[in-house]
Enzyme design. Structure first.
Site, mmCIF file in Angstrom:
data_model
loop_
_atom_site.group_PDB
_atom_site.id
_atom_site.type_symbol
_atom_site.label_atom_id
_atom_site.label_comp_id
_atom_site.label_asym_id
_atom_site.label_seq_id
_atom_site.Cartn_x
_atom_site.Cartn_y
_atom_site.Cartn_z
ATOM 1 N N GLY A 1 0.799 -1.218 0.000
ATOM 2 C CA GLY A 1 0.000 0.000 0.000
ATOM 3 C C GLY A 1 0.832 1.268 0.000
ATOM 4 N N HIS B 1 2.300 4.550 -4.988
ATOM 5 C CA HIS B 1 2.859 5.675 -5.748
ATOM 6 C C HIS B 1 3.036 5.220 -7.193
ATOM 7 C CE1 HIS B 1 6.556 3.410 -5.418
ATOM 8 N NE2 HIS B 1 6.516 3.475 -4.092
ATOM 9 N N HIS C 1 4.358 1.637 -7.912
ATOM 10 C CA HIS C 1 3.353 0.569 -7.826
ATOM 11 C C HIS C 1 2.414 0.619 -9.026
ATOM 12 C CE1 HIS C 1 4.080 1.478 -3.393
ATOM 13 N NE2 HIS C 1 4.373 0.198 -3.445
ATOM 14 N N ASP D 1 13.198 -3.448 -5.785
ATOM 15 C CA ASP D 1 13.603 -4.440 -4.781
ATOM 16 C C ASP D 1 14.264 -5.599 -5.523
ATOM 17 O OD1 ASP D 1 12.235 -3.449 -2.122
ATOM 18 O OD2 ASP D 1 10.844 -3.092 -3.761
ATOM 19 N N ARG E 1 8.624 4.788 1.613
ATOM 20 C CA ARG E 1 9.412 5.270 2.759
ATOM 21 C C ARG E 1 10.031 6.646 2.506
ATOM 22 N NH1 ARG E 1 10.663 -0.604 3.334
ATOM 23 N NH2 ARG E 1 9.851 -1.220 5.366
ATOM 24 N N VAL F 1 10.746 3.141 -11.174
ATOM 25 C CA VAL F 1 10.195 4.462 -11.463
ATOM 26 C C VAL F 1 10.846 5.451 -10.506
ATOM 27 C CG1 VAL F 1 8.104 5.880 -11.516
ATOM 28 C CG2 VAL F 1 8.025 3.497 -12.298
ATOM 29 N N GLY G 1 8.693 -5.016 -8.751
ATOM 30 C CA GLY G 1 9.534 -3.914 -9.210
ATOM 31 C C GLY G 1 11.015 -4.247 -9.076
HETATM 32 P P1 AMP Z 1 6.079 -2.370 -1.559
HETATM 33 O O1 AMP Z 1 4.728 -1.794 -1.390
HETATM 34 O O2 AMP Z 1 7.183 -1.458 -1.171
HETATM 35 O O3 AMP Z 1 6.199 -3.754 -0.976
HETATM 36 O O4 AMP Z 1 6.276 -2.561 -3.120
HETATM 37 C C1 AMP Z 1 5.374 -3.335 -3.869
HETATM 38 C C2 AMP Z 1 5.956 -3.575 -5.236
HETATM 39 O O5 AMP Z 1 6.172 -2.322 -5.887
HETATM 40 C C3 AMP Z 1 7.310 -4.279 -5.172
HETATM 41 O O6 AMP Z 1 7.392 -5.239 -6.198
HETATM 42 C C4 AMP Z 1 8.279 -3.141 -5.390
HETATM 43 O O7 AMP Z 1 9.496 -3.534 -5.952
HETATM 44 C C5 AMP Z 1 7.490 -2.275 -6.362
HETATM 45 N N1 AMP Z 1 8.020 -0.911 -6.343
HETATM 46 C C6 AMP Z 1 8.222 -0.123 -5.250
HETATM 47 N N2 AMP Z 1 8.792 1.037 -5.607
HETATM 48 C C7 AMP Z 1 8.979 0.976 -6.952
HETATM 49 C C8 AMP Z 1 9.545 1.860 -7.909
HETATM 50 N N3 AMP Z 1 10.044 3.037 -7.567
HETATM 51 N N4 AMP Z 1 9.570 1.469 -9.205
HETATM 52 C C9 AMP Z 1 9.065 0.254 -9.573
HETATM 53 N N5 AMP Z 1 8.528 -0.625 -8.707
HETATM 54 C C10 AMP Z 1 8.476 -0.274 -7.425
#
Ligand code: AMP
Length: 276
Positions: A28, A31, A34, A147, A184, A173, A144
């Protein structure tokens, strides 16, 4: 778009869905990073599920589980706008009923880099992802590159457990000034954000160096570290050039990935770049 909390309800709907089911697992506070995953899923799949779940088991003690941003209404509006079919927002109690004791672990690959600093992190990630894959029966799951190690770990689990799905890795992105988008980033002060720009500058400089013919891993690492140190970080967990599949130290910078994890006062940031 339907917003669903119960895993059994999502399973039931998915068992009737036609065509390829695409899953975008998130925690969640969505941005553009996501949303790029949701768009890719929409492009490649017939039925798109976004999961929105701050998974307690991937946060270690003293990490930011309690203060992690939670904005369910905003997330729902964004998913709706992107044309998701389901927003799956389970409770921790539904995902981990009392007595839960089954864990999935990818050994080795999770002992290094992020795993070294965050020992239980990947066990939480692989367990929740396998649960999400099983609940949704997705044919494709979108992650993404941000990570980078997470995608390597999920791919290895998928391959080694013969899971019937494709893992799609989507590019990072960034904000216009280069900072990789992250939920974060909201923790940072203006000053920290300015300092943190060094990280993406180091990434781009490394790519340029390899484009200009540099192959020396140590040189790339040294230059990247010097650039990052200019921002007076509290600590640098790693700045390292690795093989993009095994994440073992690379011998040649060409075809590798540069990964960094850097701490400032209020935030710990990760970034990476493929060096081709
Ligand atoms: P999170 O909510 O941080 O667990 O991220 C969910 C998914 O979004 C994960 O697969 C992340 O790698 C991807 N993600 C987070 N930030 C970015 C970004 N800046 N560009 C592309 N994918 C992202």
């Amino acid at each position: 778009m339907q917003i669903i909390n119960r895993p059994s309800e999502v399973s039931l709907i998915c068992s009737h869905a036609k065509g390829t089911i695409g899953l975008v697992p998130t925690m969640g506070a969505l941005h553009e990073g996501h949303l790029s995953l949701v768009r890719k899923a929409r492009e490649m799949c017939d039925f798109v599920i976004v999961s929105d779940f701050v998974n307690p088991h991937q946060f270690g003690e003293g990490e930011d589980y309690d203060k992690y941003p939670r904005v369910p209404d905003k997330d729902a509006a964004l998913c709706e706008k992107e044309g998701a079919d389901i927003l799956f927002a389970p409770s921790a109690a539904d995902m981990y009923p009392r007595g839960f004791s089954t864990w999935v672990e990818v050994k080795g690959l999770t002992d290094i880099l992020e795993g070294e600093i965050r020992p239980i992190h990947f066990r939480g990630v692989t367990t929740v992802c396998l649960k999400l894959f099983n609940i949704t029966r997705c044919g494709k799951a979108f992650f993404g590159q941000k990570d980078f190690q997470q995608v390597c770990v999920i791919r290895k689990m998928t391959k080694e457990l013969n899971l019937p799905l494709d893992i799609v890795r989507c590019p990072i992105v960034r904000d216009p000034d280069g900072l990789a988008k992250s939920s974060r980033n909201a923790y940072m002060t203006f000053g920290e954000r300015e300092r943190a720009l060094c990280i993406s500058r180091a990434m781009f400089a490394a790519r340029r160096a390899v484009e200009n013919g540099c192959r020396a891993v140590e040189e790339i690492e040294k230059t990247a570290l010097e650039e990052i140190m200019k921002s007076r970080p509290v600590a640098v967990d790693y700045v390292t050039v690795r093989d993009p599949e095994t994440l073992m130290p690379a011998e040649n910078a060409a075809g590798s990935v540069l990964l960094a994890a850097v701490r400032y006062e209020n935030v710990r940031l990760i970034d990476n770049i493929l060096l081709y």
